[in-house]
Design an enzyme around this catalytic site. Structure first.
Site, PDB file in Angstrom:
ATOM      1  N   GLU A  97      20.760 -23.828  16.817  1.00 46.73           N
ATOM      2  CA  GLU A  97      20.920 -24.877  17.841  1.00 46.73           C
ATOM      3  C   GLU A  97      21.369 -26.184  17.186  1.00 46.73           C
ATOM      4  O   GLU A  97      22.231 -26.894  17.704  1.00 46.73           O
ATOM      5  CB  GLU A  97      19.601 -25.079  18.580  1.00 46.73           C
ATOM      6  CG  GLU A  97      19.240 -23.891  19.461  1.00 46.73           C
ATOM      7  CD  GLU A  97      17.847 -23.954  20.060  1.00 46.73           C
ATOM      8  OE1 GLU A  97      17.614 -23.234  21.036  1.00 46.73           O
ATOM      9  OE2 GLU A  97      17.002 -24.715  19.567  1.00 46.73           O
ATOM     10  N   LYS A 138       8.536 -32.156  30.189  1.00 48.86           N
ATOM     11  CA  LYS A 138       8.950 -32.258  28.776  1.00 48.86           C
ATOM     12  C   LYS A 138       9.087 -33.703  28.292  1.00 48.86           C
ATOM     13  O   LYS A 138       9.233 -33.942  27.104  1.00 48.86           O
ATOM     14  CB  LYS A 138      10.292 -31.545  28.572  1.00 48.86           C
ATOM     15  CG  LYS A 138      10.369 -30.105  29.073  1.00 48.86           C
ATOM     16  CD  LYS A 138       9.636 -29.156  28.191  1.00 48.86           C
ATOM     17  CE  LYS A 138       9.759 -27.709  28.578  1.00 48.86           C
ATOM     18  NZ  LYS A 138      11.056 -27.092  28.403  1.00 48.86           N
ATOM     19  N   GLY A 194      18.163 -26.774  26.186  1.00 44.40           N
ATOM     20  CA  GLY A 194      16.873 -27.294  26.645  1.00 44.40           C
ATOM     21  C   GLY A 194      16.141 -27.981  25.500  1.00 44.40           C
ATOM     22  O   GLY A 194      16.712 -28.250  24.439  1.00 44.40           O
ATOM     23  N   ALA A 195      14.866 -28.284  25.730  1.00 44.67           N
ATOM     24  CA  ALA A 195      14.041 -28.897  24.686  1.00 44.67           C
ATOM     25  C   ALA A 195      12.577 -28.641  25.008  1.00 44.67           C
ATOM     26  O   ALA A 195      12.218 -28.356  26.155  1.00 44.67           O
ATOM     27  CB  ALA A 195      14.303 -30.397  24.606  1.00 44.67           C
ATOM     28  N   GLY A 213      16.695 -20.362  25.578  1.00 42.08           N
ATOM     29  CA  GLY A 213      15.424 -20.613  26.277  1.00 42.08           C
ATOM     30  C   GLY A 213      15.544 -20.349  27.768  1.00 42.08           C
ATOM     31  O   GLY A 213      16.608 -19.994  28.278  1.00 42.08           O
ATOM     32  N   SER A 214      14.426 -20.545  28.467  1.00 42.87           N
ATOM     33  CA  SER A 214      14.401 -20.206  29.894  1.00 42.87           C
ATOM     34  C   SER A 214      15.247 -21.168  30.726  1.00 42.87           C
ATOM     35  O   SER A 214      15.868 -20.759  31.714  1.00 42.87           O
ATOM     36  CB  SER A 214      12.959 -20.178  30.398  1.00 42.87           C
ATOM     37  OG  SER A 214      12.319 -21.409  30.131  1.00 42.87           O
ATOM     38  N   LYS A 246      12.701 -29.330  19.379  1.00 41.63           N
ATOM     39  CA  LYS A 246      13.211 -28.037  19.813  1.00 41.63           C
ATOM     40  C   LYS A 246      12.721 -26.942  18.865  1.00 41.63           C
ATOM     41  O   LYS A 246      12.208 -27.232  17.803  1.00 41.63           O
ATOM     42  CB  LYS A 246      14.739 -28.048  19.815  1.00 41.63           C
ATOM     43  CG  LYS A 246      15.306 -28.995  20.867  1.00 41.63           C
ATOM     44  CD  LYS A 246      16.823 -28.910  20.995  1.00 41.63           C
ATOM     45  CE  LYS A 246      17.350 -27.532  20.966  1.00 41.63           C
ATOM     46  NZ  LYS A 246      16.757 -26.629  21.967  1.00 41.63           N
ATOM     47  N   GLY A 257      10.893 -24.088  20.124  1.00 42.00           N
ATOM     48  CA  GLY A 257       9.822 -23.265  20.700  1.00 42.00           C
ATOM     49  C   GLY A 257      10.239 -21.798  20.782  1.00 42.00           C
ATOM     50  O   GLY A 257       9.422 -20.896  20.626  1.00 42.00           O
TER      51      GLY A 257
HETATM   52  C1  5RP Z   1      14.576 -22.711  21.621  1.00 46.96           C
HETATM   53  C2  5RP Z   1      14.478 -24.094  22.152  1.00 46.96           C
HETATM   54  C3  5RP Z   1      14.379 -24.273  23.616  1.00 46.96           C
HETATM   55  O1  5RP Z   1      15.376 -25.152  24.026  1.00 46.96           O
HETATM   56  C4  5RP Z   1      13.054 -24.853  23.959  1.00 46.96           C
HETATM   57  O2  5RP Z   1      12.045 -24.027  23.428  1.00 46.96           O
HETATM   58  C5  5RP Z   1      12.872 -24.996  25.463  1.00 46.96           C
HETATM   59  O3  5RP Z   1      12.748 -23.746  26.050  1.00 46.96           O
HETATM   60  P1  5RP Z   1      12.479 -23.556  27.593  1.00 46.96           P
HETATM   61  O4  5RP Z   1      13.724 -23.990  28.302  1.00 46.96           O
HETATM   62  O5  5RP Z   1      12.204 -22.083  27.735  1.00 46.96           O
HETATM   63  O6  5RP Z   1      11.280 -24.391  27.967  1.00 46.96           O
HETATM   64  O7  5RP Z   1      14.489 -25.049  21.427  1.00 46.96           O
HETATM   65  O8  5RP Z   1      14.575 -22.683  20.230  1.00 46.96           O
END
Ligand code: 5RP
Length: 218
Positions: free
Chosen positions: A102, A120, A81-82, A28-29, A93, A95
């Site tokens: 993960e 979040k 991340g989450a 993720g970002s 998680k 997204g």
């Molecule tokens: C990917 C995930 C990411 O941790 C989650 O979507 C958060 O992403 P971001 O840091 O871009 O907000 O679970 O499967």
């Protein structure tokens, strides 16, 4: 401080937990910020286990040795991340669609450090549509079961996971008992994994806000 700066601050704070050995890396970002920050300490890291093709590519560019999880257990630390987190360090998680790998890497790690910006943090999980990875032929079957549980599953069209599966994003769930709902959804035939991380929650939650990074330990 905007959201991008908060993500970078949470990622930087995670370096404190990367002291030695092998690091598991999420997706993720926010994790991209962590991978970039990892350059500062890469000499103290033996290697990394990645949870997605996207993170693998970024780690490769940094020159961090990549290991297969089967050759690297147990991992010392996993950083990810989450999409949502609560004060009990339970998470939603997936997204980015990488939830199954993960979950595997989190399960194999001694310590799970979750990095988020303060948007979040929620009281009750479920406002973010809950990702569920399903075997493609079971998509409609699983969707019906999820409707029976009160959710509104939406097929994430034009998306295939790194494992070749589909994702249903389930709207309108208010997840008041995350470990129980995690089991119930996992038990539906055709589900590969559900994006509730409650039976193995994070051990450390780093929440970046305007006033700095708050740390919650389990
Ligand atoms: C990917 C995930 C990411 O941790 C989650 O979507 C958060 O992403 P971001 O840091 O871009 O907000 O679970 O499967």
């Amino acid at each position: 401080m905007d959201q991008a700066e908060k993500k970078a601050a949470a990622a930087q704070a995670a370096l404190e937990f990367v002291t030695h050995g092998i690091v598991g890396v999420g997706t993720g970002s926010t994790v991209n910020c962590f991978i970039d920050a990892l350059a500062q300490v890469k000499d103290r890291v033996e290697g990394a286990v990645s949870s997605s093709d996207a993170s693998t590519e970024r780690l490769n560019a940094l020159g961090v040795p990549l290991l297969d999880l089967n050759d690297a257990q147990p991992l010392d630390v996993y950083v990810d991340g989450a999409d949502e987190a609560n004060e009990h360090l339970q998470l939603i998680k997936g997204g980015g669609g990488a939830l199954t790998r993960e979950k595997i890497v989190a399960a194999a790690s001694a310590r799970f450090v979750c990095i988020v910006d303060d948007s979040k943090l929620v009281d009750v999980l479920g406002e973010f549509p809950l990702p569920v990875e399903v075997i493609p032929m079971a998509r409609a079957l699983v969707a019906n079961r999820l409707v029976g549980m009160g959710g509104q599953p939406v097929w994430r069209k034009d998306f295939v996971t790194d494992n070749g599966n589909h994702i249903l994003d389930v709207h309108n769930l208010r997840i008041v008992d995350p470990p129980t709902m995690e089991s119930q959804i996992n038990d539906i035939t055709g589900v590969v994994s559900v994006g509730i991380f409650a039976q193995r929650p994070a051990d450390v939650l780093l929440i970046a806000g305007t006033d700095g990074v708050r740390k919650i330990l389990r």
